[in-house]
Design a protein around this motif. Structure first.
Motif, PDB file in Angstrom:
ATOM      1  N   THR A 185      -9.682   4.522   0.818  1.00 39.56           N
ATOM      2  CA  THR A 185      -9.787   4.522   2.282  1.00 39.56           C
ATOM      3  C   THR A 185      -8.601   5.244   2.905  1.00 39.56           C
ATOM      4  OG1 THR A 185     -11.029   2.454   2.253  1.00 39.56           O
ATOM      5  CG2 THR A 185      -9.961   3.049   4.328  1.00 39.56           C
ATOM      6  N   MET A 186      -7.397   4.952   2.407  1.00 38.13           N
ATOM      7  CA  MET A 186      -6.201   5.623   2.925  1.00 38.13           C
ATOM      8  C   MET A 186      -6.292   7.129   2.677  1.00 38.13           C
ATOM      9  SD  MET A 186      -3.300   2.851   1.837  1.00 38.13           S
ATOM     10  CE  MET A 186      -1.921   3.782   2.450  1.00 38.13           C
ATOM     11  N   ASN A 218     -18.252   0.867   8.108  1.00 40.44           N
ATOM     12  CA  ASN A 218     -17.192  -0.125   7.974  1.00 40.44           C
ATOM     13  C   ASN A 218     -17.262  -1.079   9.169  1.00 40.44           C
ATOM     14  OD1 ASN A 218     -14.742  -1.528   7.966  1.00 40.44           O
ATOM     15  ND2 ASN A 218     -13.603   0.230   7.165  1.00 40.44           N
ATOM     16  N   MET A 259       0.862  -1.176   0.000  1.00 38.64           N
ATOM     17  CA  MET A 259       0.000   0.000   0.000  1.00 38.64           C
ATOM     18  C   MET A 259       0.898   1.226   0.000  1.00 38.64           C
ATOM     19  SD  MET A 259      -3.088  -0.821   2.678  1.00 38.64           S
ATOM     20  CE  MET A 259      -2.067  -1.030   4.129  1.00 38.64           C
ATOM     21  N   THR A 319      -8.754   0.437  -1.532  1.00 35.79           N
ATOM     22  CA  THR A 319      -7.810   0.593  -0.421  1.00 35.79           C
ATOM     23  C   THR A 319      -7.191   1.983  -0.443  1.00 35.79           C
ATOM     24  OG1 THR A 319      -7.302  -1.767  -0.433  1.00 35.79           O
ATOM     25  CG2 THR A 319      -5.700  -0.331   0.635  1.00 35.79           C
ATOM     26  N   GLU A 320      -6.781   2.438  -1.628  1.00 39.45           N
ATOM     27  CA  GLU A 320      -6.205   3.774  -1.741  1.00 39.45           C
ATOM     28  C   GLU A 320      -7.229   4.849  -1.367  1.00 39.45           C
ATOM     29  OE1 GLU A 320      -2.907   3.221  -5.295  1.00 39.45           O
ATOM     30  OE2 GLU A 320      -5.022   3.432  -5.840  1.00 39.45           O
ATOM     31  N   SER A 356      -7.725   2.812  -6.028  1.00 43.83           N
ATOM     32  CA  SER A 356      -8.364   1.543  -5.688  1.00 43.83           C
ATOM     33  C   SER A 356      -9.186   1.758  -4.419  1.00 43.83           C
ATOM     34  CB  SER A 356      -7.302   0.471  -5.454  1.00 43.83           C
ATOM     35  OG  SER A 356      -6.603   0.751  -4.260  1.00 43.83           O
TER      36      SER A 356
END
Length: 182
Positions: free
Chosen positions: A112-113, A156, A95, A109-110, A107
């Protein structure tokens, strides 16, 4: 005899000068501005189910520092998050997040980050530092933590666990310990 006395005296003076101490003091003026760069690199070996799993992390944080008040012994400083970078790699994947270089099509995940780390940008907290560099207190991390919890959201399923982990890392006391070590 005079030569020996002169040599002994000369040696004792040079030893005295060699062992004198220098005392550094933190003494910025009110209104001064600085930038504080903080970097952590970790190589971690985790054991999961009997297997060794290597994990590498790098976290970079850049703060703007604004000197609010410099008293007789204490200096009050406003720290503002300006740049955050996070890299993690393991056999399970990697990540990367950098607040100054965001991808056009992140993405999940990206994304969320981006939400969590992005919630830190331009957030402010205060640190009181004594002249000898001792960190006396850190305040304002509750507001920073609240913005991170809001970014995580309540939908979440892991949000409660994530917020608890963040509380350990972003409490006033945890940040005080971080600044004392840097």
């Amino acid at each position: 005899m005079k030569k020996i006395l002169l040599i002994v005296l000369s040696l004792s003076m040079s030893c005295t000068l060699t062992f004198s101490q220098i005392s550094l003091k933190f003494n910025p003026a009110k209104g001064d501005k600085y930038q504080y760069y903080y970097e952590i690199e970790q190589d971690i070996q985790q054991s999961v189910g009997g297997q060794q799993i290597p994990l590498k992390q790098k976290i970079v944080t850049v703060y703007d520092m604004n000197i609010l008040d410099g008293g007789s012994n204490d200096t009050k400083i406003a720290f503002t998050y300006k740049t955050i970078a996070y890299e993690m790699s393991s056999p399970m994947g990697s990540m990367i997040y950098h607040s100054d270089n965001l991808p056009d099509n992140p993405s999940p995940t990206e994304q969320t980050m981006r939400q969590v780390f992005g919630s830190l940008l331009n957030k402010q907290f205060e640190v009181v530092v004594q002249k000898d560099g001792t960190v006396k207190s850190v305040t304002g991390m509750d507001e920073v933590l609240s913005s991170m919890a809001e970014a995580i959201g309540k939908n979440n399923p892991q949000s409660a666990m994530m917020v608890e982990n963040l509380k350990q890392q972003f409490s006033d006391e945890a940040m005080k310990n971080n600044f004392e070590q840097s």
